[in-house]
Write a protein that holds these residues in place. Structure first.
Motif: not given
Length: 190
Positions: A69-74, A79-80, A83, A97, A99
């Motif tokens: 979820h979080w790697p592509s979340s805005d 999120a920032d 990540n 996976s 990250w």
């Protein structure tokens, strides 16, 4: 890890941030129907919490949910933060996976976190990761609680606080509202 004198005082705080119901159940946003009735102050509160953190402790289940979820979340500001921050994944097996900025830890959490607390740096956050959070609470390694209490009774789910913990005392540092939610900040009395 950069090791400091083992007798030196702790220089970092472990800060547990959780969303929970009035009856003590906790979950990620959207996981439990019980969470809601917050306004923009909730994001300000979250921002205050993560502004002091430069490391996050994660359990396996939370990691597996979040890595997709979080790697592509805005969704900001989290999120920032999540990540780019160093994440310590506590799991007996390596993650399936990858990250960015994740370190796999396959040793006992209590000893590892005790050592991590003696290193220079900012606060160490626990977000989600209820099993890990309960374990570190039971070991007396949580220095602060930052709780968002929703005005609902969940009735079931995962409890934040276990029934087999020893007495611990906390000092209330701040209490605010976000809609119908309480935003609570406690510090452990060691």
């Amino acid at each position: 890890m950069n090791h400091m004198d083992p007798d030196a005082a702790a220089t970092r705080n472990v800060v547990l941030y959780e969303l929970m119901s009035l009856d003590g159940y906790a979950d990620d946003p959207g996981e439990g129907e019980w969470f809601g009735d917050a306004d923009e102050r909730l994001m300000d509160f979250l921002g205050e919490v993560i502004d002091t953190q430069d490391a996050v402790l994660l359990g396996r289940r939370t990691y597996e949910k979040w890595v997709g979820h979080w790697p592509s979340s805005d969704m900001q500001p989290f999120a920032d933060f999540i990540n780019s921050t160093t994440k310590y994944l506590f799991s007996a097996t390596p993650p399936t996976s990858a990250w960015s900025n994740t370190l796999h830890v396959d040793v006992a959490a209590a000893a590892y976190v005790s050592d991590l607390k003696r290193q220079a740096g900012g606060d160490i956050g626990i977000h989600g990761s209820l099993t890990l959070a309960r374990s570190l609470l039971a070991d007396g390694l949580v220095d602060q609680l930052r709780l968002v209490v929703a005005p609902s009774l969940a009735g079931r789910g995962n409890r934040l606080f276990g029934e087999d913990m020893d007495l611990q005392r906390f000092e209330l540092l701040d209490a605010q509202r976000s809609g119908g939610c309480l935003l609570l900040h406690y510090r452990a009395r060691h």
